[in-house]
Design a protein around this motif. Sequence first.
Motif, PDB file in Angstrom:
ATOM      1  N   GLU A 170      -3.824   7.791 -17.765  1.00  7.38           N
ATOM      2  CA  GLU A 170      -4.175   6.372 -17.909  1.00  7.38           C
ATOM      3  C   GLU A 170      -3.419   5.524 -16.892  1.00  7.38           C
ATOM      4  OE1 GLU A 170      -5.864   2.978 -18.854  1.00  7.38           O
ATOM      5  OE2 GLU A 170      -6.484   4.933 -19.616  1.00  7.38           O
ATOM      6  N   GLU A 171      -2.123   5.826 -16.714  1.00  8.44           N
ATOM      7  CA  GLU A 171      -1.318   5.094 -15.725  1.00  8.44           C
ATOM      8  C   GLU A 171      -1.866   5.317 -14.313  1.00  8.44           C
ATOM      9  OE1 GLU A 171       3.297   4.769 -14.174  1.00  8.44           O
ATOM     10  OE2 GLU A 171       2.848   5.909 -15.983  1.00  8.44           O
ATOM     11  N   LEU A 172      -2.280   6.551 -14.046  1.00  9.43           N
ATOM     12  CA  LEU A 172      -2.859   6.866 -12.734  1.00  9.43           C
ATOM     13  C   LEU A 172      -4.135   6.066 -12.514  1.00  9.43           C
ATOM     14  CD1 LEU A 172      -2.843   8.604 -10.167  1.00  9.43           C
ATOM     15  CD2 LEU A 172      -4.106  10.333 -11.437  1.00  9.43           C
ATOM     16  N   ARG A 173      -4.994   5.984 -13.542  1.00  6.13           N
ATOM     17  CA  ARG A 173      -6.226   5.201 -13.418  1.00  6.13           C
ATOM     18  C   ARG A 173      -5.906   3.728 -13.178  1.00  6.13           C
ATOM     19  NH1 ARG A 173      -8.226   8.928 -17.320  1.00  6.13           N
ATOM     20  NH2 ARG A 173      -7.450   7.664 -19.048  1.00  6.13           N
ATOM     21  N   ARG A 174      -4.890   3.215 -13.894  1.00  9.33           N
ATOM     22  CA  ARG A 174      -4.500   1.804 -13.735  1.00  9.33           C
ATOM     23  C   ARG A 174      -3.997   1.557 -12.306  1.00  9.33           C
ATOM     24  NH1 ARG A 174       0.175  -0.469 -14.036  1.00  9.33           N
ATOM     25  NH2 ARG A 174       1.177   1.297 -15.023  1.00  9.33           N
ATOM     26  N   GLU A 175      -3.166   2.475 -11.794  1.00  8.78           N
ATOM     27  CA  GLU A 175      -2.647   2.317 -10.443  1.00  8.78           C
ATOM     28  C   GLU A 175      -3.763   2.396  -9.400  1.00  8.78           C
ATOM     29  OE1 GLU A 175       0.542   5.054  -9.872  1.00  8.78           O
ATOM     30  OE2 GLU A 175       1.876   3.988 -11.236  1.00  8.78           O
ATOM     31  N   LYS A 176      -4.759   3.248  -9.662  1.00  2.00           N
ATOM     32  CA  LYS A 176      -5.900   3.324  -8.745  1.00  2.00           C
ATOM     33  C   LYS A 176      -6.661   1.999  -8.737  1.00  2.00           C
ATOM     34  CE  LYS A 176      -7.022   8.250  -8.631  1.00  2.00           C
ATOM     35  NZ  LYS A 176      -7.964   9.277  -9.084  1.00  2.00           N
ATOM     36  N   ARG A 177      -6.846   1.409  -9.933  1.00  2.00           N
ATOM     37  CA  ARG A 177      -7.531   0.115 -10.007  1.00  2.00           C
ATOM     38  C   ARG A 177      -6.739  -0.948  -9.248  1.00  2.00           C
ATOM     39  NH1 ARG A 177      -8.517   1.668 -15.466  1.00  2.00           N
ATOM     40  NH2 ARG A 177      -6.744   0.411 -16.160  1.00  2.00           N
ATOM     41  N   GLU A 178      -5.410  -0.945  -9.436  1.00  2.00           N
ATOM     42  CA  GLU A 178      -4.564  -1.919  -8.726  1.00  2.00           C
ATOM     43  C   GLU A 178      -4.664  -1.721  -7.216  1.00  2.00           C
ATOM     44  OE1 GLU A 178      -0.612  -1.518 -10.214  1.00  2.00           O
ATOM     45  OE2 GLU A 178      -1.094  -2.362 -12.180  1.00  2.00           O
ATOM     46  N   ARG A 179      -4.660  -0.488  -6.796  1.00  2.00           N
ATOM     47  CA  ARG A 179      -4.748  -0.204  -5.360  1.00  2.00           C
ATOM     48  C   ARG A 179      -6.092  -0.682  -4.800  1.00  2.00           C
ATOM     49  NH1 ARG A 179      -4.582   5.646  -2.318  1.00  2.00           N
ATOM     50  NH2 ARG A 179      -4.562   4.827  -0.248  1.00  2.00           N
ATOM     51  N   GLU A 180      -7.170  -0.445  -5.553  1.00  2.25           N
ATOM     52  CA  GLU A 180      -8.481  -0.917  -5.105  1.00  2.25           C
ATOM     53  C   GLU A 180      -8.498  -2.439  -5.005  1.00  2.25           C
ATOM     54  OE1 GLU A 180     -11.129   0.792  -7.941  1.00  2.25           O
ATOM     55  OE2 GLU A 180     -11.015   2.801  -7.074  1.00  2.25           O
ATOM     56  N   GLN A 181      -7.843  -3.111  -5.978  1.00  5.20           N
ATOM     57  CA  GLN A 181      -7.766  -4.575  -5.942  1.00  5.20           C
ATOM     58  C   GLN A 181      -7.022  -5.048  -4.690  1.00  5.20           C
ATOM     59  OE1 GLN A 181      -9.150  -6.827  -7.860  1.00  5.20           O
ATOM     60  NE2 GLN A 181      -8.185  -8.565  -6.877  1.00  5.20           N
ATOM     61  N   GLU A 183       0.832  -1.193   0.000  1.00  2.00           N
ATOM     62  CA  GLU A 183       0.000   0.000   0.000  1.00  2.00           C
ATOM     63  C   GLU A 183       0.872   1.251   0.000  1.00  2.00           C
ATOM     64  OE1 GLU A 183      -2.952  -0.003   3.072  1.00  2.00           O
ATOM     65  OE2 GLU A 183      -3.405   2.094   2.764  1.00  2.00           O
ATOM     66  N   ASN A 184       1.969   1.238   0.770  1.00  2.00           N
ATOM     67  CA  ASN A 184       2.892   2.377   0.783  1.00  2.00           C
ATOM     68  C   ASN A 184       3.526   2.573  -0.587  1.00  2.00           C
ATOM     69  OD1 ASN A 184       2.373   2.940   3.435  1.00  2.00           O
ATOM     70  ND2 ASN A 184       4.091   1.776   4.229  1.00  2.00           N
ATOM     71  N   GLU A 185       3.888   1.460  -1.246  1.00  3.21           N
ATOM     72  CA  GLU A 185       4.466   1.581  -2.589  1.00  3.21           C
ATOM     73  C   GLU A 185       3.462   2.173  -3.569  1.00  3.21           C
ATOM     74  OE1 GLU A 185       7.451  -2.264  -2.237  1.00  3.21           O
ATOM     75  OE2 GLU A 185       5.776  -2.327  -3.632  1.00  3.21           O
ATOM     76  N   LEU A 186       2.208   1.722  -3.449  1.00  5.92           N
ATOM     77  CA  LEU A 186       1.172   2.268  -4.334  1.00  5.92           C
ATOM     78  C   LEU A 186       0.954   3.757  -4.065  1.00  5.92           C
ATOM     79  CD1 LEU A 186      -1.471  -0.599  -4.376  1.00  5.92           C
ATOM     80  CD2 LEU A 186      -0.119   0.237  -6.285  1.00  5.92           C
ATOM     81  N   ARG A 218       1.638   9.319  -5.617  1.00 13.23           N
ATOM     82  CA  ARG A 218       2.161  10.672  -5.415  1.00 13.23           C
ATOM     83  C   ARG A 218       3.084  11.092  -6.543  1.00 13.23           C
ATOM     84  NH1 ARG A 218       4.274   9.184  -0.506  1.00 13.23           N
ATOM     85  NH2 ARG A 218       2.570   8.502   0.784  1.00 13.23           N
ATOM     86  N   ARG A 219       3.945  10.140  -7.000  1.00 11.61           N
ATOM     87  CA  ARG A 219       4.832  10.464  -8.128  1.00 11.61           C
ATOM     88  C   ARG A 219       4.022  10.812  -9.379  1.00 11.61           C
ATOM     89  NH1 ARG A 219       8.023   6.182  -6.207  1.00 11.61           N
ATOM     90  NH2 ARG A 219       7.166   4.774  -7.771  1.00 11.61           N
ATOM     91  N   SER A 220       2.971  10.050  -9.622  1.00 13.09           N
ATOM     92  CA  SER A 220       2.131  10.299 -10.801  1.00 13.09           C
ATOM     93  C   SER A 220       1.468  11.672 -10.706  1.00 13.09           C
ATOM     94  CB  SER A 220       1.061   9.221 -10.939  1.00 13.09           C
ATOM     95  OG  SER A 220       1.651   7.982 -11.148  1.00 13.09           O
ATOM     96  N   VAL A 221       0.983  11.998  -9.484  1.00 14.28           N
ATOM     97  CA  VAL A 221       0.345  13.304  -9.299  1.00 14.28           C
ATOM     98  C   VAL A 221       1.345  14.420  -9.551  1.00 14.28           C
ATOM     99  CG1 VAL A 221      -0.667  14.825  -7.549  1.00 14.28           C
ATOM    100  CG2 VAL A 221      -1.467  12.482  -7.759  1.00 14.28           C
ATOM    101  N   LEU A 222       2.597  14.254  -9.052  1.00 18.03           N
ATOM    102  CA  LEU A 222       3.639  15.259  -9.275  1.00 18.03           C
ATOM    103  C   LEU A 222       3.978  15.379 -10.765  1.00 18.03           C
ATOM    104  CD1 LEU A 222       6.052  14.600  -6.275  1.00 18.03           C
ATOM    105  CD2 LEU A 222       4.640  16.602  -6.647  1.00 18.03           C
ATOM    106  N   ASP A 223       4.092  14.223 -11.440  1.00 13.19           N
ATOM    107  CA  ASP A 223       4.379  14.245 -12.882  1.00 13.19           C
ATOM    108  C   ASP A 223       3.288  14.986 -13.646  1.00 13.19           C
ATOM    109  OD1 ASP A 223       5.847  10.913 -13.070  1.00 13.19           O
ATOM    110  OD2 ASP A 223       6.676  12.834 -12.448  1.00 13.19           O
ATOM    111  N   ILE A 224       2.030  14.737 -13.287  1.00 11.02           N
ATOM    112  CA  ILE A 224       0.908  15.407 -13.955  1.00 11.02           C
ATOM    113  C   ILE A 224       0.982  16.903 -13.708  1.00 11.02           C
ATOM    114  CG2 ILE A 224      -1.595  15.683 -13.881  1.00 11.02           C
ATOM    115  CD1 ILE A 224      -1.749  12.639 -13.452  1.00 11.02           C
ATOM    116  N   ALA A 225       1.285  17.288 -12.458  1.00  8.94           N
ATOM    117  CA  ALA A 225       1.383  18.720 -12.137  1.00  8.94           C
ATOM    118  C   ALA A 225       2.498  19.386 -12.945  1.00  8.94           C
ATOM    119  CB  ALA A 225       1.619  18.909 -10.646  1.00  8.94           C
TER     120      ALA A 225
END
Length: 198
Positions: free
Chosen positions: A117-128, A20-23, A28-35
């Motif tokens: 798209e990567e952020l959405r995929r990571e969110k799906r993985e985290r939910e799983q 969970e910490n890795e996710l 956070r990295r994805s959010v920073l990249d998007i910003a």
Amino acid sequence: MPPKKNKTKKTTKKNPEKSENELEAKYRRSVLDIAVLQDRIALQCESVIKVQSDRVDLRRRVRDMEQKLQHTRQDHRDVNSDLSRQYKTMQTELTSKVKRLETEASQLKEELGLCQEELRREKREREQVEREKDATISDLQHKLDNMETDCEKVLHETLDSLTVQLSLARRGWEDKSTTIHQNYKEVLSEFGLNALDI
């Protein structure tokens, strides 16, 4: 036995927390990249607007110069030729710069789409992972409840057995006590004493 169960419970909790910490770190990295990408797009858009504004200003200046040149064409043919050449060069440079900036903006938009798209995929993985963790916790809770029921059952059986043993022991003591009392009564009566008087 219960301490071993607690240890396995702790280790099963550590692994999901680690993932969970890795996710969360990836998120956070994805959010920073998007910003960062959004900031770059904003800067590029400002540059394009500035270039277009400069282009409009340059065209206006060129028109002004052409009007002046019409009055002084006879005296300033060389200047007119040079200004025309400069105008064409600047126009070519500005056009190529605008095209380059538009291409860059398009690439940045594509990168932004990929990041989203990567952020959405990571969110799906985290939910799983969350669902799997909840299922594991539920399973462990079920096992714990079963163990608790089994322990209660064993405890009740043990207490029932002890109650029966105590009851048997009590009867034995009462029988022994009655026999001893009877013996004392007989001994006292031999000496001519009444047990009730004593």
